[in-house]
Design an enzyme around this catalytic site. Structure first.
Site, PDB file in Angstrom:
ATOM      1  N   TYR A 120     100.051  34.552  31.247  1.00 45.89           N
ATOM      2  CA  TYR A 120     100.354  35.926  30.819  1.00 45.89           C
ATOM      3  C   TYR A 120     101.831  36.244  31.054  1.00 45.89           C
ATOM      4  O   TYR A 120     102.502  36.823  30.189  1.00 45.89           O
ATOM      5  CB  TYR A 120      99.471  36.897  31.604  1.00 45.89           C
ATOM      6  CG  TYR A 120      99.680  38.350  31.243  1.00 45.89           C
ATOM      7  CD1 TYR A 120      99.242  38.851  30.028  1.00 45.89           C
ATOM      8  CD2 TYR A 120     100.309  39.217  32.137  1.00 45.89           C
ATOM      9  CE1 TYR A 120      99.429  40.192  29.693  1.00 45.89           C
ATOM     10  CE2 TYR A 120     100.496  40.551  31.827  1.00 45.89           C
ATOM     11  CZ  TYR A 120     100.052  41.035  30.604  1.00 45.89           C
ATOM     12  OH  TYR A 120     100.252  42.365  30.285  1.00 45.89           O
TER      13      TYR A 120
ATOM     14  N   SER B  78     105.467  43.668  30.861  1.00 48.94           N
ATOM     15  CA  SER B  78     104.763  43.742  32.140  1.00 48.94           C
ATOM     16  C   SER B  78     105.704  43.272  33.239  1.00 48.94           C
ATOM     17  O   SER B  78     106.581  42.420  33.013  1.00 48.94           O
ATOM     18  CB  SER B  78     103.521  42.847  32.115  1.00 48.94           C
ATOM     19  OG  SER B  78     102.993  42.669  33.410  1.00 48.94           O
TER      20      SER B  78
END
Length: 246
Positions: free
Chosen positions: A157, A144
């Protein structure tokens, strides 16, 4: 270029929905036998029905990736049945809390790290010898842009995806002199359940659908991919080196 995956064996985690589901469908349509891994048996059966309806083949593996020993057993089963693995798509992951770092509960932090990082490491460990036996193994590790951006409230995250990229980069360096190619992918904003959870006020219509994003990732499984230890940015369709933000 759309690769010919005829006769290839592809393991896809998080295959019951979102980008993972579309990757599984598209790889099966290109001739791969897909080992589809996800927590939900019902969603896996729906995927299997769709794959078979289009003439493809799949093996379903209902597995919660918090079952770390189950991941180890999966590698053993693949070895016994097929003797090798051609493609790994490590797609499964969870978002975790969007919160100031100091407010994150320990159990939530540990859950994100267990599923996003520890399970990925166990997956690498159990599939590495299988991928090395393939004539051109390919590993696609889902990352990501959060891993590089330092975005407020996304610390947990982001840390998990940075760890996944570090594992992929080291693994690629260790296997550089083999036929195995290992790369990370930044899919960018996509119309998925995770994105809706992270951005509840966002209009999903402005985002690309999972099948569009998957179509730009599947070619990384092809034999013409020579890059390893890099990041494929889906939005720009460019390879990127690992770099810390300036």
């Amino acid at each position: 270029m759309t690769p010919d995956l005829t006769g290839r064996l592809a393991l896809v985690t998080g295959a019951s929905r979102g980008i993972g589901r579309e990757i599984a469908l598209q790889m099966a349509a290109l001739g791969a036998h897909v080992i589809a891994v996800a927590r939900t048996p019902g969603a896996l059966e729906e995927l299997d029905d769709e794959i078979k309806a289009k003439g493809g083949q799949a093996t379903l593996v209902p597995l919660d990736l918090t079952d770390l020993e189950g991941i180890d057993r999966l590698g053993g089963v693949i070895h016994e049945r097929w003797g090798k693995l051609d493609i790994l798509v490590a797609n499964a992951g969870i978002l975790g809390p969007i919160s100031p770092i100091g407010h994150v509960k320990a159990k939530d932090f540990e859950q994100v790290m267990s599923i996003n990082v520890t399970a990925t490491w166990r997956l690498i460990r159990t599939t590495d010898p299988l991928l090395r036996k393939a004539d051109g193994g390919r590993a696609i590790m889902m990352s990501s842009g959060a891993a590089h951006g330092g975005k407020p409230f996304w610390g947990v995250y982001a840390a998990s995806k940075a760890a996944v990229e570090a594992l992929a980069r080291a693994w690629a360096a260790e296997t550089r002199n083999t036929a195995l190619r290992i790369n990370s992918v930044n899919p960018g904003p996509t119309r998925t359940r995770m994105r809706a959870q992270a951005m509840p006020g966002e209009d999903p219509a402005i985002l690309p659908a999972p099948d569009e994003v998957a179509a730009k990732i599947v070619p990384l499984a092809g034999p013409d991919v020579t890059q390893t230890g890099m990041i494929w940015d889906v939005r720009s369709l460019e390879w990127r080196e690992y770099r810390l933000p300036e």
